[in-house]
Design a protein around this motif. Structure first.
Motif, PDB file in Angstrom:
ATOM      1  N   UNK A   8     -13.886  11.664  45.211  1.00  0.00           N
ATOM      2  CA  UNK A   8     -13.462  12.599  44.168  1.00  0.00           C
ATOM      3  C   UNK A   8     -11.954  12.804  44.207  1.00  0.00           C
ATOM      4  N   UNK A   9     -11.416  12.922  45.453  1.00  0.00           N
ATOM      5  CA  UNK A   9      -9.973  13.098  45.584  1.00  0.00           C
ATOM      6  C   UNK A   9      -9.225  11.868  45.081  1.00  0.00           C
ATOM      7  N   UNK A  10      -9.704  10.691  45.409  1.00  0.00           N
ATOM      8  CA  UNK A  10      -9.072   9.445  44.987  1.00  0.00           C
ATOM      9  C   UNK A  10      -9.097   9.317  43.467  1.00  0.00           C
ATOM     10  N   UNK A  11     -10.235   9.649  42.863  1.00  0.00           N
ATOM     11  CA  UNK A  11     -10.344   9.594  41.402  1.00  0.00           C
ATOM     12  C   UNK A  11      -9.393  10.608  40.762  1.00  0.00           C
ATOM     13  N   UNK A  12      -9.300  11.795  41.341  1.00  0.00           N
ATOM     14  CA  UNK A  12      -8.402  12.819  40.815  1.00  0.00           C
ATOM     15  C   UNK A  12      -6.950  12.382  40.866  1.00  0.00           C
ATOM     16  N   UNK A  13      -6.548  11.780  41.993  1.00  0.00           N
ATOM     17  CA  UNK A  13      -5.177  11.280  42.131  1.00  0.00           C
ATOM     18  C   UNK A  13      -4.920  10.178  41.102  1.00  0.00           C
ATOM     19  N   UNK A  14      -5.884   9.279  40.932  1.00  0.00           N
ATOM     20  CA  UNK A  14      -5.727   8.175  39.980  1.00  0.00           C
ATOM     21  C   UNK A  14      -5.587   8.691  38.553  1.00  0.00           C
ATOM     22  N   UNK A  15      -6.391   9.687  38.186  1.00  0.00           N
ATOM     23  CA  UNK A  15      -6.336  10.247  36.829  1.00  0.00           C
ATOM     24  C   UNK A  15      -5.007  10.956  36.600  1.00  0.00           C
ATOM     25  N   UNK A  16      -4.570  11.759  37.583  1.00  0.00           N
ATOM     26  CA  UNK A  16      -3.293  12.461  37.438  1.00  0.00           C
ATOM     27  C   UNK A  16      -2.129  11.473  37.356  1.00  0.00           C
ATOM     28  N   UNK A  17      -2.179  10.430  38.178  1.00  0.00           N
ATOM     29  CA  UNK A  17      -1.130   9.411  38.149  1.00  0.00           C
ATOM     30  C   UNK A  17      -1.080   8.725  36.790  1.00  0.00           C
ATOM     31  N   UNK A  18      -2.266   8.406  36.255  1.00  0.00           N
ATOM     32  CA  UNK A  18      -2.333   7.756  34.947  1.00  0.00           C
ATOM     33  C   UNK A  18      -1.742   8.672  33.867  1.00  0.00           C
TER      34      UNK A  18
END
Length: 200
Positions: A8-18
């Motif tokens: 979940x943390x990895x997905x959150x970081x990826x979405x915010x980065x995008x």
């Protein structure tokens, strides 16, 4: 830390980065480059529009009637192989070789028609008057082709030939960087200048 929380943390970081990169590179960069273009080169950034706002000075135009016949009061452009003529969505040449019978025949027909229309010998018709450019969109004609048309345009408009010739000579564009290509004239801009001069 559990596997699900790590995911979940990895997905959150990826979405915010995008989202951040989309705003910075997709929106911010586009706005900055557009702003610089509008500030430093507004004419080019807006498509190099013609003075009348109908078209671009970078794309040739036809000066013909509804039946495709050349209008005698206008300087004619070189032929176009782009779509139905100067179609920006169909840029390209005919791709016919110099010995292709169809190309040879069309050049002969164009040369005869221009010679008859402008009252000159066929040998005096310049090459650019009978052949399309590689893009099919070139708005320029040679100085020789423009000067060949002066008597016809002047007669059709009831103007003095010397005045029309002077206008043509005032519209000559030099070689790129002073040595690349040939001197040329933008046919659309020349015709607009002619209309404007006659309307004064």
């Amino acid at each position: 830390m559990s596997s699900s929380r790590t995911t979940a943390r990895t997905v959150g970081v990826a979405v915010r980065t995008m989202l951040v990169l989309t705003l910075v590179l997709g929106v911010g960069y586009t706005l900055v480059v557009t702003g610089i273009g509008q500030l430093l080169l507004p004419f080019q950034a807006n498509g190099s529009p013609l003075a009348d706002g109908k078209g671009s000075s970078l794309i040739g135009q036809s000066f013909t009637d509804a039946d495709g016949e050349a209008l005698p009061q206008y300087f004619q452009s070189r032929p176009s192989a782009a779509g139905d003529g100067y179609d920006g969505t169909s840029s390209g040449g005919s791709n016919l070789g110099p010995e292709n019978p169809d190309l040879v025949a069309s050049i002969g027909e164009r040369r005869a028609a221009i010679a008859a229309r402008d009252g000159v010998a066929q040998a005096d018709v310049p090459a650019d008057a009978v052949t399309a450019s590689g893009s099919g969109l070139d708005p320029h004609i040679s100085v020789a082709y423009a000067l060949l048309q002066v008597p016809r345009v002047a007669a059709a408009r009831g103007l003095d030939e010397d005045a029309v010739r002077s206008l043509v000579e005032s519209r000559i564009q030099g070689r790129d960087l002073g040595f690349l290509g040939e001197e040329r004239i933008n046919a659309a801009e020349l015709n607009l200048a002619l209309d404007a001069q006659e309307g004064e």
